[in-house]
Design a protein around this motif. Structure first.
Motif, PDB file in Angstrom:
ATOM      1  N   ILE A   1      -0.986   6.533  -4.287  1.00 16.14           N
ATOM      2  CA  ILE A   1      -1.416   5.183  -3.930  1.00 16.14           C
ATOM      3  C   ILE A   1      -2.280   5.230  -2.669  1.00 16.14           C
ATOM      4  O   ILE A   1      -3.318   4.562  -2.600  1.00 16.14           O
ATOM      5  CB  ILE A   1      -0.209   4.250  -3.763  1.00 16.14           C
ATOM      6  CG1 ILE A   1       0.443   4.005  -5.137  1.00 16.14           C
ATOM      7  CG2 ILE A   1      -0.619   2.933  -3.120  1.00 16.14           C
ATOM      8  CD1 ILE A   1       1.760   3.268  -5.091  1.00 16.14           C
ATOM      9  N   GLU A   2      -1.888   6.024  -1.691  1.00 21.20           N
ATOM     10  CA  GLU A   2      -2.680   6.155  -0.463  1.00 21.20           C
ATOM     11  C   GLU A   2      -4.047   6.790  -0.746  1.00 21.20           C
ATOM     12  O   GLU A   2      -5.050   6.396  -0.163  1.00 21.20           O
ATOM     13  CB  GLU A   2      -1.923   6.951   0.597  1.00 21.20           C
ATOM     14  CG  GLU A   2      -0.777   6.176   1.217  1.00 21.20           C
ATOM     15  CD  GLU A   2      -1.217   4.894   1.913  1.00 21.20           C
ATOM     16  OE1 GLU A   2      -2.191   4.929   2.691  1.00 21.20           O
ATOM     17  OE2 GLU A   2      -0.593   3.848   1.676  1.00 21.20           O
ATOM     18  N   ARG A   3      -4.080   7.755  -1.632  1.00 25.80           N
ATOM     19  CA  ARG A   3      -5.359   8.391  -2.005  1.00 25.80           C
ATOM     20  C   ARG A   3      -6.262   7.369  -2.687  1.00 25.80           C
ATOM     21  O   ARG A   3      -7.453   7.283  -2.395  1.00 25.80           O
ATOM     22  CB  ARG A   3      -5.122   9.580  -2.926  1.00 25.80           C
ATOM     23  CG  ARG A   3      -6.405  10.280  -3.318  1.00 25.80           C
ATOM     24  CD  ARG A   3      -6.124  11.516  -4.187  1.00 25.80           C
ATOM     25  NE  ARG A   3      -7.357  12.210  -4.483  1.00 25.80           N
ATOM     26  CZ  ARG A   3      -8.207  11.852  -5.431  1.00 25.80           C
ATOM     27  NH1 ARG A   3      -7.984  10.804  -6.180  1.00 25.80           N
ATOM     28  NH2 ARG A   3      -9.316  12.539  -5.643  1.00 25.80           N
ATOM     29  N   GLU A   4      -5.702   6.600  -3.598  1.00 25.16           N
ATOM     30  CA  GLU A   4      -6.471   5.566  -4.292  1.00 25.16           C
ATOM     31  C   GLU A   4      -7.003   4.532  -3.296  1.00 25.16           C
ATOM     32  O   GLU A   4      -8.151   4.088  -3.398  1.00 25.16           O
ATOM     33  CB  GLU A   4      -5.585   4.883  -5.332  1.00 25.16           C
ATOM     34  CG  GLU A   4      -6.275   3.776  -6.091  1.00 25.16           C
ATOM     35  CD  GLU A   4      -5.335   3.133  -7.070  1.00 25.16           C
ATOM     36  OE1 GLU A   4      -5.039   1.939  -6.900  1.00 25.16           O
ATOM     37  OE2 GLU A   4      -4.885   3.827  -8.008  1.00 25.16           O
ATOM     38  N   LYS A   5      -6.180   4.173  -2.336  1.00 22.77           N
ATOM     39  CA  LYS A   5      -6.599   3.218  -1.306  1.00 22.77           C
ATOM     40  C   LYS A   5      -7.787   3.766  -0.526  1.00 22.77           C
ATOM     41  O   LYS A   5      -8.772   3.068  -0.287  1.00 22.77           O
ATOM     42  CB  LYS A   5      -5.428   2.925  -0.372  1.00 22.77           C
ATOM     43  CG  LYS A   5      -5.759   2.012   0.783  1.00 22.77           C
ATOM     44  CD  LYS A   5      -4.513   1.831   1.646  1.00 22.77           C
ATOM     45  CE  LYS A   5      -4.802   1.141   2.935  1.00 22.77           C
ATOM     46  NZ  LYS A   5      -3.596   1.018   3.758  1.00 22.77           N
TER      47      LYS A   5
ATOM     48  N   PHE B   1      -0.196  -1.536 -12.934  1.00 23.27           N
ATOM     49  CA  PHE B   1      -1.128  -0.446 -12.689  1.00 23.27           C
ATOM     50  C   PHE B   1      -0.658   0.494 -11.578  1.00 23.27           C
ATOM     51  O   PHE B   1      -1.192   1.594 -11.434  1.00 23.27           O
ATOM     52  CB  PHE B   1      -2.524  -0.993 -12.363  1.00 23.27           C
ATOM     53  CG  PHE B   1      -3.133  -1.744 -13.514  1.00 23.27           C
ATOM     54  CD1 PHE B   1      -3.424  -1.107 -14.709  1.00 23.27           C
ATOM     55  CD2 PHE B   1      -3.401  -3.097 -13.402  1.00 23.27           C
ATOM     56  CE1 PHE B   1      -3.979  -1.799 -15.782  1.00 23.27           C
ATOM     57  CE2 PHE B   1      -3.972  -3.804 -14.461  1.00 23.27           C
ATOM     58  CZ  PHE B   1      -4.251  -3.153 -15.652  1.00 23.27           C
ATOM     59  N   TRP B   2       0.324   0.084 -10.799  1.00 23.13           N
ATOM     60  CA  TRP B   2       0.845   0.915  -9.708  1.00 23.13           C
ATOM     61  C   TRP B   2       2.276   1.375  -9.957  1.00 23.13           C
ATOM     62  O   TRP B   2       2.843   2.094  -9.149  1.00 23.13           O
ATOM     63  CB  TRP B   2       0.761   0.159  -8.372  1.00 23.13           C
ATOM     64  CG  TRP B   2      -0.656   0.040  -7.926  1.00 23.13           C
ATOM     65  CD1 TRP B   2      -1.349   0.946  -7.177  1.00 23.13           C
ATOM     66  CD2 TRP B   2      -1.546  -1.030  -8.201  1.00 23.13           C
ATOM     67  NE1 TRP B   2      -2.632   0.497  -6.989  1.00 23.13           N
ATOM     68  CE2 TRP B   2      -2.786  -0.720  -7.601  1.00 23.13           C
ATOM     69  CE3 TRP B   2      -1.442  -2.236  -8.903  1.00 23.13           C
ATOM     70  CZ2 TRP B   2      -3.897  -1.549  -7.675  1.00 23.13           C
ATOM     71  CZ3 TRP B   2      -2.546  -3.077  -8.983  1.00 23.13           C
ATOM     72  CH2 TRP B   2      -3.756  -2.724  -8.369  1.00 23.13           C
ATOM     73  N   GLU B   3       2.851   0.983 -11.093  1.00 25.19           N
ATOM     74  CA  GLU B   3       4.208   1.416 -11.410  1.00 25.19           C
ATOM     75  C   GLU B   3       4.227   2.937 -11.580  1.00 25.19           C
ATOM     76  O   GLU B   3       3.283   3.529 -12.085  1.00 25.19           O
ATOM     77  CB  GLU B   3       4.691   0.767 -12.709  1.00 25.19           C
ATOM     78  CG  GLU B   3       5.024  -0.693 -12.567  1.00 25.19           C
ATOM     79  CD  GLU B   3       5.480  -1.312 -13.878  1.00 25.19           C
ATOM     80  OE1 GLU B   3       5.382  -0.669 -14.947  1.00 25.19           O
ATOM     81  OE2 GLU B   3       5.922  -2.462 -13.829  1.00 25.19           O
ATOM     82  N   HIS B   4       5.307   3.524 -11.168  1.00 22.66           N
ATOM     83  CA  HIS B   4       5.542   4.959 -11.360  1.00 22.66           C
ATOM     84  C   HIS B   4       4.478   5.828 -10.675  1.00 22.66           C
ATOM     85  O   HIS B   4       4.182   6.920 -11.141  1.00 22.66           O
ATOM     86  CB  HIS B   4       5.625   5.306 -12.853  1.00 22.66           C
ATOM     87  CG  HIS B   4       6.538   4.391 -13.605  1.00 22.66           C
ATOM     88  ND1 HIS B   4       7.896   4.347 -13.396  1.00 22.66           N
ATOM     89  CD2 HIS B   4       6.272   3.431 -14.536  1.00 22.66           C
ATOM     90  CE1 HIS B   4       8.424   3.427 -14.176  1.00 22.66           C
ATOM     91  NE2 HIS B   4       7.470   2.859 -14.877  1.00 22.66           N
ATOM     92  N   ARG B   5       3.898   5.324  -9.608  1.00 19.06           N
ATOM     93  CA  ARG B   5       2.927   6.087  -8.818  1.00 19.06           C
ATOM     94  C   ARG B   5       3.589   6.457  -7.502  1.00 19.06           C
ATOM     95  O   ARG B   5       4.262   5.647  -6.889  1.00 19.06           O
ATOM     96  CB  ARG B   5       1.685   5.240  -8.514  1.00 19.06           C
ATOM     97  CG  ARG B   5       0.948   4.674  -9.698  1.00 19.06           C
ATOM     98  CD  ARG B   5      -0.238   5.463 -10.218  1.00 19.06           C
ATOM     99  NE  ARG B   5      -0.958   6.294  -9.305  1.00 19.06           N
ATOM    100  CZ  ARG B   5      -2.075   5.952  -8.682  1.00 19.06           C
ATOM    101  NH1 ARG B   5      -2.595   4.758  -8.824  1.00 19.06           N
ATOM    102  NH2 ARG B   5      -2.682   6.814  -7.907  1.00 19.06           N
ATOM    103  N   GLY B   6       3.357   7.656  -7.088  1.00 21.48           N
ATOM    104  CA  GLY B   6       3.893   8.101  -5.808  1.00 21.48           C
ATOM    105  C   GLY B   6       3.099   7.514  -4.649  1.00 21.48           C
ATOM    106  O   GLY B   6       1.950   7.097  -4.808  1.00 21.48           O
ATOM    107  N   ILE B   7       3.726   7.487  -3.493  1.00 27.39           N
ATOM    108  CA  ILE B   7       3.086   6.940  -2.300  1.00 27.39           C
ATOM    109  C   ILE B   7       1.788   7.687  -1.995  1.00 27.39           C
ATOM    110  O   ILE B   7       0.780   7.079  -1.648  1.00 27.39           O
ATOM    111  CB  ILE B   7       4.046   6.975  -1.098  1.00 27.39           C
ATOM    112  CG1 ILE B   7       5.208   6.003  -1.328  1.00 27.39           C
ATOM    113  CG2 ILE B   7       3.323   6.640   0.202  1.00 27.39           C
ATOM    114  CD1 ILE B   7       6.320   6.109  -0.322  1.00 27.39           C
ATOM    115  N   ASP B   8       1.799   9.011  -2.142  1.00 26.88           N
ATOM    116  CA  ASP B   8       0.607   9.797  -1.860  1.00 26.88           C
ATOM    117  C   ASP B   8      -0.549   9.403  -2.773  1.00 26.88           C
ATOM    118  O   ASP B   8      -1.693   9.266  -2.328  1.00 26.88           O
ATOM    119  CB  ASP B   8       0.914  11.293  -2.004  1.00 26.88           C
ATOM    120  CG  ASP B   8      -0.275  12.148  -1.633  1.00 26.88           C
ATOM    121  OD1 ASP B   8      -0.722  12.064  -0.469  1.00 26.88           O
ATOM    122  OD2 ASP B   8      -0.758  12.897  -2.506  1.00 26.88           O
TER     123      ASP B   8
END
Length: 124
Positions: A46-50, A37-44
């Motif tokens: 992922i941080e927004r989702e967090k 579910f987090w593959e090919h996601r940018g750091i930004d």
């Protein structure tokens, strides 16, 4: 006498919820099955989702944080989250609560809340 304090406060407020998310997300992202579910996601992203997860949990546990994200059904639509994925998620959430020493009453309240979301999250 039983405390009527909201779950948000019993979990340590914003910092407590953030600590929970900081422990849980790496467990989920590093899981063999759930990591997809987090593959090919940018750091930004992922941080927004967090941050959205922190805000969602704060708002729904009685905190004064305003959640601006989508509802759980829309957020998880099309992700093909299975019963197996759900079970693994619950195990990781339990491991996080254990690692953080969350008291039983608060664990029970968290579990009850999370189980109420299952119909909006599991979609295959």
């Amino acid at each position: 006498m039983m405390s009527k304090e909201v779950l948000y406060n019993r979990l340590g407020g914003y910092d407590g919820v953030t600590g929970f998310v900081n422990d849980l997300l790496p467990r989920l992202q590093g899981d063999r099955q759930l990591g997809r579910f987090w593959e090919h996601r940018g750091i930004d992203g992922i941080e927004r989702e967090k941050q959205l997860l922190i805000d969602f949990l704060c708002a729904n546990s009685g905190g004064s944080v305003y959640y601006t994200g989508r509802n759980m059904r829309l957020s998880h639509k099309g992700m093909n989250i299975s019963e197996s994925d759900w079970a693994i998620f619950l195990a990781h959430a339990g491991d996080t609560m254990t690692a953080l020493g969350v008291p039983k009453k608060e664990c029970d309240d968290i579990v009850a809340f999370v189980l109420g979301l299952k119909g909006d999250i599991v979609n295959i």
